[in-house]
Scaffold this active site. Sequence first.
Site, PDB file in Angstrom:
ATOM      1  N   TYR A 216     -12.840  16.160  12.278  1.00 27.32           N
ATOM      2  CA  TYR A 216     -13.612  15.416  11.282  1.00 27.32           C
ATOM      3  C   TYR A 216     -14.779  16.263  10.775  1.00 27.32           C
ATOM      4  O   TYR A 216     -14.973  16.419   9.571  1.00 27.32           O
ATOM      5  CB  TYR A 216     -14.122  14.125  11.913  1.00 27.32           C
TER       6      TYR A 216
ATOM      7  N   ASN B  71      -4.275   4.975   0.927  1.00 30.02           N
ATOM      8  CA  ASN B  71      -2.940   4.977   1.534  1.00 30.02           C
ATOM      9  C   ASN B  71      -2.845   3.963   2.670  1.00 30.02           C
ATOM     10  O   ASN B  71      -1.820   3.868   3.334  1.00 30.02           O
ATOM     11  CB  ASN B  71      -2.558   6.387   2.030  1.00 30.02           C
TER      12      ASN B  71
ATOM     13  N   PHE C 144     -13.985   0.265   4.630  1.00 27.15           N
ATOM     14  CA  PHE C 144     -15.239  -0.482   4.809  1.00 27.15           C
ATOM     15  C   PHE C 144     -16.258  -0.138   3.717  1.00 27.15           C
ATOM     16  O   PHE C 144     -16.628  -0.982   2.895  1.00 27.15           O
ATOM     17  CB  PHE C 144     -15.771  -0.189   6.222  1.00 27.15           C
TER      18      PHE C 144
END
Length: 313
Positions: free
Chosen positions: A145, A32, A11
């Site tokens: 994350y 990827n 995005f």
Amino acid sequence: MRVLITGGAGFIGSHLADRFLSEGHQVVVMDNLLTGTTDNIAHLNGRPDFSFVRHDVTNYIYLAGGLDAVLHFASPASPVDYLRFPIQTLKVGALGTHNALGLAMAKNARFLLASTSEVYGDPLVHPQPEDYWGNVNPVGMRGVYDEAKRFAEALTMAYHRYHGVDTRIVRIFNTFGPRMRLNDGRAVPNFITQALRGEPLTVYGDGSQTRSIVYIGDEVEGIYRLLMCEAAEAAEPVNIGSPFEMTVLELAELIRELTGSRSPLEHRPLPADDPKVRRAEIGRAQALLGWSPLVPAREGLLKTIADFRRRLA
Ligand code: UDP
């Protein structure tokens, strides 16, 4: 300039690719396609100043020719994605960042890391300035994350201090706009897709948690300015996000209004460690880059809704 954008089929990466091309630069996108898609860059195919390389940057990156900048945007970024791909998320933040920094060093290129407001975790300081160290649960579901990005920041600063690599760290706050995946899992795309399909809008918890959302055009402008900034302080992390905070409930209601949907709201359990508040403190971006967001949430959401309508049709 010739720039490499890892995660450039995603995005934010694909919007950055557009921006660099429109400024007359050459762009190499590397991805990827784990969470990105070539749909986002299909319109660039065949341009002589653009190329796409399918590669997983957790493996050694080989790229022929000179490079002036490496923008490291590869990573799952939606909570549902990093819950689904926890190891890949940790690897791209750690090994991917190491490879991207090594490439930047070898090519004598400037390096920009896409970091995140998630480094602040569930913040105890509000709004969040760059010198706040954060409140992160390392072993929680979001830890894969948050800690990957925190490690990536530490590695970036180590390459800056030890190897003298010219580096930038942007802390990206909740960004929305056209090209977000319909099933991305984040609040804005979920609510828009649900509203347009006449399905219930899934509000997690009581919806009193807050976010500040920034439109992709503003986000890209801030990132572009940070990369180009020549000031020595530009090596410090910079928040690029919106200072306009709203509750998730307000966001759901706004999207329902703007889509003209009559979908009901449906409450679901709040995911673990979901930050209760988040608002960007943007004093540094204003002082250093003369940047602040210009597109009101309403206006950005209308553009995003139009894009979703077209893709759902
Ligand atoms: N959220 C929600 N419904 C959804 C998706 C998200 O209520 O369908 C909430 C989520 O719990 C969080 C906020 O919206 O409090 C923003 O979530 P998002 O996944 O967009 O990004 P985050 O800021 O949590 O990374």
